[in-house]
Design a protein around this motif. Structure first.
Motif, PDB file in Angstrom:
ATOM      1  N   ALA A 187       0.852  -1.193   0.000  1.00  0.00           N
ATOM      2  CA  ALA A 187       0.000   0.000   0.000  1.00  0.00           C
ATOM      3  C   ALA A 187       0.885   1.238   0.000  1.00  0.00           C
ATOM      4  N   GLN A 188       1.978   1.198   0.771  1.00  0.00           N
ATOM      5  CA  GLN A 188       2.895   2.344   0.808  1.00  0.00           C
ATOM      6  C   GLN A 188       3.668   2.469  -0.511  1.00  0.00           C
ATOM      7  N   GLU A 189       4.071   1.333  -1.053  1.00  0.00           N
ATOM      8  CA  GLU A 189       4.810   1.367  -2.328  1.00  0.00           C
ATOM      9  C   GLU A 189       3.937   1.898  -3.462  1.00  0.00           C
ATOM     10  N   THR A 190       2.742   1.352  -3.565  1.00  0.00           N
ATOM     11  CA  THR A 190       1.864   1.774  -4.672  1.00  0.00           C
ATOM     12  C   THR A 190       1.420   3.221  -4.492  1.00  0.00           C
ATOM     13  N   ALA A 191       1.186   3.603  -3.245  1.00  0.00           N
ATOM     14  CA  ALA A 191       0.785   4.994  -2.988  1.00  0.00           C
ATOM     15  C   ALA A 191       1.902   5.939  -3.429  1.00  0.00           C
ATOM     16  N   GLY A 192       3.134   5.561  -3.108  1.00  0.00           N
ATOM     17  CA  GLY A 192       4.275   6.394  -3.496  1.00  0.00           C
ATOM     18  C   GLY A 192       4.401   6.503  -5.004  1.00  0.00           C
ATOM     19  N   LEU A 193       4.248   5.383  -5.684  1.00  0.00           N
ATOM     20  CA  LEU A 193       4.344   5.395  -7.145  1.00  0.00           C
ATOM     21  C   LEU A 193       3.244   6.259  -7.759  1.00  0.00           C
ATOM     22  N   VAL A 194       2.022   6.040  -7.296  1.00  0.00           N
ATOM     23  CA  VAL A 194       0.884   6.791  -7.848  1.00  0.00           C
ATOM     24  C   VAL A 194       1.039   8.280  -7.559  1.00  0.00           C
ATOM     25  N   ASP A 195       1.394   8.608  -6.338  1.00  0.00           N
ATOM     26  CA  ASP A 195       1.543  10.026  -5.974  1.00  0.00           C
ATOM     27  C   ASP A 195       2.577  10.708  -6.869  1.00  0.00           C
ATOM     28  N   ASN A 196       3.675  10.028  -7.087  1.00  0.00           N
ATOM     29  CA  ASN A 196       4.728  10.613  -7.923  1.00  0.00           C
ATOM     30  C   ASN A 196       4.309  10.722  -9.383  1.00  0.00           C
ATOM     31  N   PHE A 197       3.629   9.712  -9.874  1.00  0.00           N
ATOM     32  CA  PHE A 197       3.153   9.782 -11.267  1.00  0.00           C
ATOM     33  C   PHE A 197       2.162  10.935 -11.433  1.00  0.00           C
ATOM     34  N   VAL A 198       1.247  11.035 -10.490  1.00  0.00           N
ATOM     35  CA  VAL A 198       0.237  12.103 -10.584  1.00  0.00           C
ATOM     36  C   VAL A 198       0.920  13.467 -10.503  1.00  0.00           C
TER      37      VAL A 198
END
Lengths: 412, 253
Positions: free
Chosen positions: A153-164
């Protein structure tokens, strides 16, 4: 099939002092590990084992933990749930190990957790599984496991946040059709939801898919969704196959992978047989739960590199039947190394005589512990995960290095 | 001498009777097995869907989707179940077992509909899909797809076994009938042979000249012997008259 580390002899384990708990003698702590040592994901189990072995060998060479050597009894589950459950039964009921350590994978761990609850009277704990899924982090099974790594959840959140943040809002998901894939999928969905977005497209593959398999159907599904980026929740063989086919079929967007993927194995597959693999690796971005093993400014990384070079641990020979060339260093083996380092710290905090019942108290006594990577580790009844930080890496000159600037690398 | 006509008629009758029984039993079997097995499969699927739906309530409210996926992954290992998908109250697909993706036919459907439907999914085959609401539908629904090809195969196998058994009974019955008719027709044949032999010698040396093999029928104490003796009596007296000792009264009247 099982094998042991550092001269483990079952007879010596069975001859334990009556004053000690199961799995511990006056001379040894016996730990149990079930992981993928065969099949398309064998690189994960082997590297995790090698990293942990390097530190255990180091400790054993220095009189062990309070005079006790640390021995690792290993079994191969091929990253499949049923063998994992069977191995756990053997480790708990026949081998009577002191604790379970270094399990690999969500579909395997998810099926093992109910067994820990079923046999909770034995006080068996699972330490530092190689998965960021939620089941071992929350009720009803959270009390039976201790995690070191950050969650998916932390990994995917980080990836999504950065992409956005860099303008890539249409995010698609390529995932393994099982609990691991769903865990990552749910993480991406939740993260996108916080930005008012939804998953742009999704495609799945079966666990155990080889690199040689075609991922054309998956690529075509995702291509039709016109994503700005794809987050892959899978193991290296399938994710490398997907990255290959995505490039070949013209899906030229950043492809992100989670830490579980096994970055070095992924890169090796994509680069094999190519003079210039950059076309296939330039758009990769992998999240990691440990810092880069290339960053020798980090004390634990220096120690890791030193011990890996000194001991160069062999994969468990009896379990590894297929050809495999270990990496001198890798993110997975570094994680195994850090897992072992923290576990030794926990074992050293056990009161005499050491018993399983004392493990929880020993873990909870770890407060602001310096593992040597910068981030300090703390545990408590409401905190059963040691590390929270997520790192991001990209391929540069044929190796994964820390990503410093998302804007520069991935902005639309 | 053989009683061909009687034998043939009886055999034809028996054959027809057994054939009718066999055919009607087979049709009934096919219908019963087909209906019952199909209903059983659908019923089992509904039970599975309901089990997942009941378990999903706790998972959706208190736990995470990887646990839900793990749950449906275990159920999809059951023979005959080809796919499972779980949707929430908004129709979002929360967990499923499709690879490489959810088929368009399913995406185009109404995920809140839990009625049993037949589905044809290109590249996958034909399915019976059953559904069960989660928390009376306010938390979503579970859908389970059963492979109809597998169901059909199972039904065919069950029917085949029943028809095989009936065929064996039919063949054994026919052979038994042939044997029994033969057994019953032999004394009649003996009487007939005796009568023919006596008739050939009528006006000649008398019935005592008849081949002893044919005369043996006169010694029988069953209906054939009585008939032969009655025939002899009539012959000696030039026509029907007083019944000889041991002859059935009806036969002499």
């Amino acid at each position: 099939m099982a094998t042991g580390l550092a001269g483990l002899a079952a007879g010596r384990v069975l001859g334990a002092s009556a004053a000690r708990g199961a799995g511990v003698t006056d001379t040894e702590f016996v730990l149990g590990m079930s992981a993928a040592f065969s099949g398309p994901s064998r690189g994960l189990g082997i590297e995790l084992y090698r990293g942990a072995s390097a530190f255990f060998e180091h400790v054993n060479g220095r009189d062990g933990v309070g005079g006790r050597r640390v021995a690792l009894k290993t079994y191969d589950d091929g990253y499949q749930p049923d063998p994992s459950v069977k191995n756990t039964m053997t480790l708990m009921l026949e081998d009577e190990v002191f604790l379970l350590f270094g399990y690999v994978g969500t579909p395997t761990v998810t099926r093992v957790l109910p067994m820990l609850k079923k046999f909770q009277d034995r006080g068996m704990y699972l330490f530092f599984p190689f998965t960021g899924a939620q089941p071992q982090r929350q009720p009803p099974y959270g009390d039976f496991a201790f995690n070191l790594r950050a969650s998916y959840a932390q990994e995917t959140a980080g990836l999504v946040d950065n992409f956005v943040r860099v303008g890539r809002r249409r995010i698609a998901v390529f995932y393994q059709a099982d609990a691991y894939g769903r865990s990552g999928w749910a993480g991406v969905r939740a993260a996108l939801g916080r930005h008012g977005e939804r998953i742009a497209g999704e495609a799945s593959y079966r666990r155990g898919t080889q690199f040689t398999a075609s991922m054309r159907p998956q690529v075509e599904i995702l291509k039709a969704a016109e994503p700005d980026a794809v987050v892959c929740i899978g193991a290296y063989a399938a994710c490398a196959g997907f990255a290959r086919d995505a490039v070949d079929l013209g899906l030229r967007v950043p492809i992100a992978n989670l830490s579980f993927v096994g970055s070095e194995n992924l890169l090796k597959l994509l680069a094999e047989g190519r003079d210039d693999p950059r076309e296939y690796t330039d758009l990769l971005v992998n999240s990691q739960v440990v810092p880069s093993y290339e960053d020798v400014s980090i004390p634990a990384v220096r120690e890791y590199r030193d011990l890996m070079e000194r001991y160069d641990p062999e994969p468990p020979g009896e379990l590894v039947q297929e050809a495999y060339t270990p990496f001198p260093q890798s993110f997975v083996s570094l994680e195994g190394f850090l897992n072992a380092k923290l576990l030794v710290e926990v074992l050293s905090r056990l009161e005499e005589p050491p018993t399983r019942r004392g493990l929880e108290q020993a873990v909870f006594s770890v407060k602001d512990f310096d593992l040597g990577i910068g981030e300090r580790v703390s545990f408590g009844p409401e905190r059963r995960q040691g590390l929270q930080q997520v790192y991001y890496t990209v391929v540069d000159e044929g190796r994964f290095v820390t990503l410093d600037d998302w804007q520069k690398r991935f902005a639309i | 001498m053989k009683v061909k006509k009687l034998f043939q008629k009886t055999l034809f009758g028996v054959f027809s009777l057994f054939g009718f029984i066999g055919l009607s039993t087979s049709i009934l079997c096919v219908y019963t097995v087909d209906t019952h097995l199909s209903e059983e499969y659908v019923s089992n699927s509904q039970d599975i869907a309901k089990t997942i739906a009941d378990a999903s309530v706790d998972i959706l409210l208190n736990r995470d989707l990887s646990t839900l996926q793990s749950l449906i992954d275990q159920f999809v290992e059951i023979q005959g179940i080809r796919y499972i998908y779980v949707t929430n109250e908004a129709g979002e697909y929360l967990a499923h077992t499709f690879v490489p993706g959810i088929p368009e036919e399913i995406l185009a459907g109404d995920p809140s509909n839990t009625e049993t439907v037949d589905r044809n999914l290109p590249g996958m085959g034909d399915f019976v899909e059953v559904g069960s609401p989660i928390l009376a539908g306010v938390a979503g629904a579970v859908h389970v797809g059963m492979d109809t090809d597998l169901i059909a195969l199972k039904i065919q196998r069950a029917i085949g076994q029943q028809v095989y058994l009936i065929s064996i009974v039919f063949v054994v019955g026919v052979f038994a009938a042939i044997w029994l008719v033969n057994l019953a027709a032999r004394p009649v044949g003996d009487v007939l042979a005796y009568a023919v032999a006596v008739a050939r010698d009528a006006g000649g040396e008398g019935e005592e000249a008849v081949d002893p093999r044919h005369r043996r029928v006169l010694e029988r104490d069953d209906e054939a012997g009585q008939l032969a003796r009655l025939f002899l009596h009539c012959l000696r007296n030039g026509g029907p008259g007083e019944a000889p000792s041991g002859a059935p009264s009806g036969a002499a009247s």
